[in-house]
Design a protein around this motif. Structure first.
Motif, PDB file in Angstrom:
ATOM      1  N   UNK A 649     -23.247  15.210 -40.028  1.00 23.12           N
ATOM      2  CA  UNK A 649     -23.407  13.949 -39.325  1.00 23.12           C
ATOM      3  C   UNK A 649     -24.862  13.834 -38.871  1.00 23.12           C
ATOM      4  N   UNK A 650     -25.431  12.621 -39.014  1.00 26.64           N
ATOM      5  CA  UNK A 650     -26.851  12.455 -38.697  1.00 26.64           C
ATOM      6  C   UNK A 650     -27.085  11.138 -37.984  1.00 26.64           C
ATOM      7  N   UNK A 651     -27.993  11.133 -37.008  1.00 29.74           N
ATOM      8  CA  UNK A 651     -28.490   9.912 -36.375  1.00 29.74           C
ATOM      9  C   UNK A 651     -29.986   9.847 -36.653  1.00 29.74           C
ATOM     10  N   UNK A 652     -30.426   8.972 -37.577  1.00 32.01           N
ATOM     11  CA  UNK A 652     -31.851   8.910 -37.940  1.00 32.01           C
ATOM     12  C   UNK A 652     -32.644   7.882 -37.152  1.00 32.01           C
ATOM     13  N   UNK A 653     -32.105   7.358 -36.069  1.00 34.30           N
ATOM     14  CA  UNK A 653     -32.806   6.340 -35.286  1.00 34.30           C
ATOM     15  C   UNK A 653     -33.848   6.980 -34.374  1.00 34.30           C
ATOM     16  N   UNK A 654     -35.083   6.513 -34.451  1.00 32.30           N
ATOM     17  CA  UNK A 654     -36.157   7.027 -33.604  1.00 32.30           C
ATOM     18  C   UNK A 654     -35.975   6.528 -32.169  1.00 32.30           C
ATOM     19  N   UNK A 655     -36.104   7.448 -31.213  1.00 30.77           N
ATOM     20  CA  UNK A 655     -35.978   7.119 -29.796  1.00 30.77           C
ATOM     21  C   UNK A 655     -37.219   7.617 -29.063  1.00 30.77           C
ATOM     22  N   UNK A 656     -37.823   6.755 -28.253  1.00 29.81           N
ATOM     23  CA  UNK A 656     -39.009   7.124 -27.485  1.00 29.81           C
ATOM     24  C   UNK A 656     -38.606   8.045 -26.335  1.00 29.81           C
ATOM     25  N   UNK A 657     -39.397   9.131 -26.152  1.00 29.83           N
ATOM     26  CA  UNK A 657     -39.198  10.049 -25.022  1.00 29.83           C
ATOM     27  C   UNK A 657     -40.306   9.766 -24.010  1.00 29.83           C
ATOM     28  N   UNK A 658     -40.020   9.042 -22.932  1.00 29.67           N
ATOM     29  CA  UNK A 658     -41.079   8.735 -21.954  1.00 29.67           C
ATOM     30  C   UNK A 658     -41.508   9.987 -21.202  1.00 29.67           C
ATOM     31  N   UNK A 659     -42.767   9.997 -20.767  1.00 32.88           N
ATOM     32  CA  UNK A 659     -43.257  11.153 -20.027  1.00 32.88           C
ATOM     33  C   UNK A 659     -42.419  11.372 -18.777  1.00 32.88           C
ATOM     34  N   UNK A 660     -42.021  12.619 -18.566  1.00 29.38           N
ATOM     35  CA  UNK A 660     -41.180  13.043 -17.441  1.00 29.38           C
ATOM     36  C   UNK A 660     -39.783  12.416 -17.507  1.00 29.38           C
ATOM     37  N   UNK A 661     -39.430  11.795 -18.641  1.00 25.19           N
ATOM     38  CA  UNK A 661     -38.162  11.083 -18.743  1.00 25.19           C
ATOM     39  C   UNK A 661     -37.073  11.881 -19.429  1.00 25.19           C
ATOM     40  N   UNK A 662     -35.881  11.265 -19.486  1.00 25.07           N
ATOM     41  CA  UNK A 662     -34.712  11.847 -20.125  1.00 25.07           C
ATOM     42  C   UNK A 662     -34.096  10.787 -21.029  1.00 25.07           C
ATOM     43  N   UNK A 663     -33.799  11.151 -22.276  1.00 26.07           N
ATOM     44  CA  UNK A 663     -33.139  10.208 -23.187  1.00 26.07           C
ATOM     45  C   UNK A 663     -31.879  10.873 -23.742  1.00 26.07           C
ATOM     46  N   UNK A 664     -30.911  10.032 -24.123  1.00 28.33           N
ATOM     47  CA  UNK A 664     -29.689  10.513 -24.748  1.00 28.33           C
ATOM     48  C   UNK A 664     -29.437   9.697 -26.000  1.00 28.33           C
ATOM     49  N   UNK A 665     -29.344  10.370 -27.131  1.00 28.74           N
ATOM     50  CA  UNK A 665     -29.128   9.715 -28.412  1.00 28.74           C
ATOM     51  C   UNK A 665     -27.700   9.994 -28.877  1.00 28.74           C
ATOM     52  N   UNK A 666     -26.885   8.933 -29.124  1.00 27.59           N
ATOM     53  CA  UNK A 666     -25.478   9.153 -29.459  1.00 27.59           C
ATOM     54  C   UNK A 666     -25.235   9.416 -30.939  1.00 27.59           C
ATOM     55  N   UNK A 667     -24.115  10.056 -31.239  1.00 26.48           N
ATOM     56  CA  UNK A 667     -23.655  10.252 -32.611  1.00 26.48           C
ATOM     57  C   UNK A 667     -22.132  10.283 -32.612  1.00 26.48           C
ATOM     58  N   UNK A 668     -21.542   9.503 -33.495  1.00 24.17           N
ATOM     59  CA  UNK A 668     -20.087   9.433 -33.592  1.00 24.17           C
ATOM     60  C   UNK A 668     -19.603  10.416 -34.661  1.00 24.17           C
ATOM     61  N   UNK A 669     -18.690  11.312 -34.277  1.00 27.14           N
ATOM     62  CA  UNK A 669     -18.073  12.264 -35.209  1.00 27.14           C
ATOM     63  C   UNK A 669     -16.629  11.835 -35.423  1.00 27.14           C
ATOM     64  N   UNK A 670     -16.252  11.692 -36.685  1.00 31.25           N
ATOM     65  CA  UNK A 670     -14.897  11.263 -37.022  1.00 31.25           C
ATOM     66  C   UNK A 670     -14.372  12.122 -38.157  1.00 31.25           C
ATOM     67  N   UNK A 671     -13.072  12.163 -38.291  1.00 32.18           N
ATOM     68  CA  UNK A 671     -12.456  12.925 -39.378  1.00 32.18           C
ATOM     69  C   UNK A 671     -12.543  14.425 -39.196  1.00 32.18           C
ATOM     70  N   UNK A 672     -12.740  14.888 -37.957  1.00 32.87           N
ATOM     71  CA  UNK A 672     -12.849  16.322 -37.691  1.00 32.87           C
ATOM     72  C   UNK A 672     -11.822  16.717 -36.621  1.00 32.87           C
ATOM     73  N   UNK A 673     -10.564  16.834 -36.969  1.00 37.58           N
ATOM     74  CA  UNK A 673      -9.543  17.199 -35.971  1.00 37.58           C
ATOM     75  C   UNK A 673      -9.759  18.623 -35.449  1.00 37.58           C
TER      76      UNK A 673
END
Length: 763
Positions: A649-673
């Motif tokens: 599973x891959x999320x190829x979307x670029x997300x800016x990391x601001x100085x002193x900041x925190x970011x969260x990038x989501x990824x949906x996992x399906x078909x994995x019981x």
């Protein structure tokens, strides 16, 4: 270094925000376009204020400063101190203020209040950050800051360094985060013999050096005489004449041969110099001529009454040497003495007194009295570029046949022994590697934030040439030019006079101490809108000249589009990509698209592309933007959708990391019981000056935090491409996971934002 760009809260600009990206095939030579004829709007030009009127405006502003501060919702400890004022013909008054906090000067806290006729008010801020400090008591003593500043200055090459006065306590706001600091002014001698006034700012809590900048503005040059000219002099009581120019604020020209402070030039017959460097008066003639011509240029073109717009003349020192006999090889402007100093070249035989150098140095004084472009990030480079721009404008204004106007600096100078100019505005990189080991920049890159200011000034020089003359090949006054653009598209010029008018208004009305190139674009667009209208060809020409040097978006068919966020998407992963466009024509723009990855749609009104791709492959996509006038701009590109599912599973979307900041990038996992594996592979791609300082965690669908990467080690690591193995066997695999990246760089560093380029999980 990150620079707090000037933020305009004036009416929305059709040009949108500035960016610094462009197609990969940059730098191509392009054809010339016909010059744009800019038609000035009535009421936008500044009126000529007498010294008494100027004092009256500033006095009123001082009396109303407390009310103004409350109206701007400044804090109770903040005060405004009027610095400069500009009044437009339509009655709009632009008042420039410095700021204090608890009585302390705020560096990088300046602002301009634009009071429109009729009561509408808007503001340009050097920094929009909230100004608040937990304490104004310094942990680091002044003596410690002084010692550190002297050491820093010596390490930068300042000889005979000494603190002129005790360190002063200030609030350092440049960079967007206020800090209590000490500012120490270290004086001495630079390597080339110029006087040194190095301002060192020390964090009052940690002792770290926040800024270290030379305040003596210098330009290289060599002797370039202007032929027989008329200069101002004054008859003395003893019957002799002195080089005091009564028509230009009493400007004085001094001889520094005996005393570095200078001795006034006098003469019995009021005939000065003989056109040779051997006669000490010849350099004085050039310096006096340069001062009066530059004064006349600013007066005739912009109604400015001297460098500080107060009728006060500066003074010029020629044949300048330090008291210990260290010769000055070039020329400089000093705020502390309100003066220019001219040396005699590297060999001591070529006075550095050309007209363009004089105009360059005096413009540093104008900049100091207005925008106050500072010492941080790209502002010093912009400061140098503005001086080059106005130096060219002064040459064309003078139109002296002995110094034919051109777009080069010190064109007859032989400082480097090659007979070439030291700077070329049509293509700055033609100057080659300089004596400081850098090459001038033709186009904006992140290097501009840290490059030597004279080299990074090439971006502004190139912009100004494109705005004045346009791109492509042409011959002006017998000089051949061939100016390329970053995106390979042609640019039409608006003429030197109008280009200088745009820059002058931007400098004196909209720029602040922290203005960088992106903010300069915004300021010049607002200036062009004021002078010629936001729907004018001149307005679009300003934007396109900036695009030609890789700053901001270009207008095509009256529509400007920010670079499209078209990095790959992935099947099964939600997408939210914003397309941002604007038109120089009234009314909103609308969006449409064809051939998007299956599962994605675009909002007609907002330009937001959203959805979840459901098929992998390469898609031939076209985004169309239409304005209310019927203009349409279409942009075609190939958009790749990656396969995401199964074990990978891959999320190829670029997300800016601001100085002193925190970011969260989501990824949906399906078909994995069932549970996630104990050897879950997490792939991470990050770009940041200190990627190793990023702390990375994986957040499971139920909120469980799984550590991926700890902080460190603390070494320069511009990129991070790594795969980590983590134990996630305690949580369910199916659901939305998040990669959390925390910027852990120390607080005393001011760095550019980083980017999470992509991340993946392999089960």
């Amino acid at each position: 270094m990150a620079v707090a760009a000037a933020v305009l809260t004036v009416s929305a600009l059709p040009g949108g925000t500035a960016s610094a990206s462009g197609p990969s095939g940059h730098g191509r030579n392009v054809g010339a376009l016909p010059e744009i004829k800019a038609t000035a709007r009535p009421g936008a030009a500044a009126v000529d204020l007498s010294p008494a009127q100027r004092r009256q405006f500033l006095g009123r502003a001082a009396k109303a400063a407390a009310d103004t501060a409350r109206a701007l919702r400044l804090g109770p400890k903040e005060k405004l101190v009027p610095k400069d004022v500009v009044k437009d013909a339509d009655g709009t008054v632009h008042t420039r203020y410095e700021r204090t906090y608890a009585g302390l000067p705020v560096i990088g806290g300046d602002l301009v209040v634009h009071q429109r006729a009729g009561g509408a008010r808007s503001v340009t801020y050097a920094s929009t950050a909230a100004l608040s400090l937990p304490t104004t008591s310094a942990k680091v003593p002044a003596a410690t800051a002084r010692k550190s500043a002297l050491s820093t200055a010596a390490a930068k090459g300042t000889r005979r360094a000494g603190a002129r006065t005790a360190p002063r306590q200030v609030v350092w706001m440049t960079g967007g985060r206020p800090r209590l600091a000490w500012e120490t002014v270290v004086t001495g001698v630079q390597q080339d013999g110029s006087p040194s006034e190095r301002h060192v700012v020390t964090d009052a809590a940690s002792g770290a050096t926040l800024d270290n900048a030379e305040h003596v503005e210098s330009a290289e040059g060599d002797s370039l005489y202007s032929g027989k000219v008329t200069i101002g002099s004054t008859l003395q009581a003893d019957g002799s004449y002195a080089l005091i120019d009564p028509a230009h604020g009493g400007h004085r020209t001094l001889d520094s041969t005996v005393d570095s402070n200078g001795v006034l030039f006098t003469d019995d017959d009021d005939v000065w110099g003989d056109g040779t460097a051997a006669n000490p008066q010849t350099a004085a003639v050039d310096a006096a001529y340069g001062a009066q011509t530059t004064w006349d240029f600013y007066r005739d073109r912009f109604g400015r009454n001297g460098i500080a717009d107060d009728g006060r003349g500066s003074y010029s020192r020629v044949h300048y040497e330090q008291q210990q006999g260290v010769p000055l090889a070039n020329a400089n402007w000093q705020d502390s003495c309100f003066c220019m100093s001219y040396g005699d070249g590297a060999d001591g035989k070529h006075p550095v007194t050309s007209l363009d150098i004089a105009a360059h140095e005096m413009t540093h004084g104008v900049t100091s009295a207005t925008a106050g472009l500072g010492d941080f990030g790209e502002s010093p480079a912009l400061n140098e570029a503005v001086s080059d721009m106005m130096a060219a404008a002064v040459e064309f204004y003078a139109n002296n046949p002995n110094d034919v106007p051109d777009y080069t600096m010190a064109e007859l100078d032989d400082l480097h022994g090659d007979g070439k100019p030291i700077r070329y505005m049509d293509l700055p990189s033609k100057a080659g590697i300089s004596s400081v080991g850098y090459a001038p920049l033709d186009y904006w890159t992140p290097q501009a934030r840290t490059d030597e200011p004279h080299m990074a000034a090439g971006i502004g020089d190139h912009f100004f040439y494109l705005l004045a003359e346009g791109s492509g090949q042409k011959t002006i006054n017998g000089v051949a030019y061939d100016s390329p653009t970053y995106d390979g598209l042609p640019v039409a010029g608006i003429g030197l006079t109008d280009a200088a008018a745009v820059m002058y208004r931007a400098l004196t009305v909209y720029m602040t101490s922290t203005t960088d190139y992106a903010a300069a674009r915004t300021a010049t667009l607002q200036s062009a809108a004021d002078l010629y209208g936001a729907q004018s060809d001149a307005y679009e020409a300003v934007a396109n000249a900036w695009a030609g040097v890789n700053v901001g978006a270009r207008y095509v068919d009256h529509i400007a589009v920010q670079p499209l966020p078209t990095e790959p998407v992935a099947t099964g992963q939600p997408v939210s990509r914003q397309i941002t466009a604007s038109s120089s024509r009234p009314g909103p723009v609308t969006y449409s698209a064809k051939g998007l990855p299956l599962g994605l749609t675009i909002s007609r009104t907002t330009g937001l592309i959203s959805g979840t791709p459901d098929r992998a492959g390469d898609f031939s996509s076209v985004v169309s933007i239409a304005d209310a006038a019927g203009d349409v701009r279409r942009i075609a590109f190939t958009w790749t959708a990656l396969a995401s599912g199964g074990h990978y599973f891959v999320n190829p979307t670029t997300t800016v990391i601001p100085q002193f900041g925190v970011i969260e990038s989501p990824m949906v996992v399906h078909g994995r019981p069932g549970k996630a594996p104990a050897d879950l592979k997490v792939g991470v791609d990050i770009e940041h000056e200190f990627s190793n300082a990023m702390v990375i965690d994986l957040i499971a669908p139920d909120g469980t935090v799984v550590p991926v990467k700890a902080w460190g080690p603390w070494v320069l690591t511009p990129e991070l491409h790594a795969t980590y193995t983590v134990d996630a066997s305690a949580v369910q695999a199916t659901g939305t996971w998040k990669l959390r990246v925390t910027d852990g760089t120390p607080g005393f560093y001011d760095l550019d934002p980083g980017h999470l380029l992509r991340w993946s999980m392999t089960f």
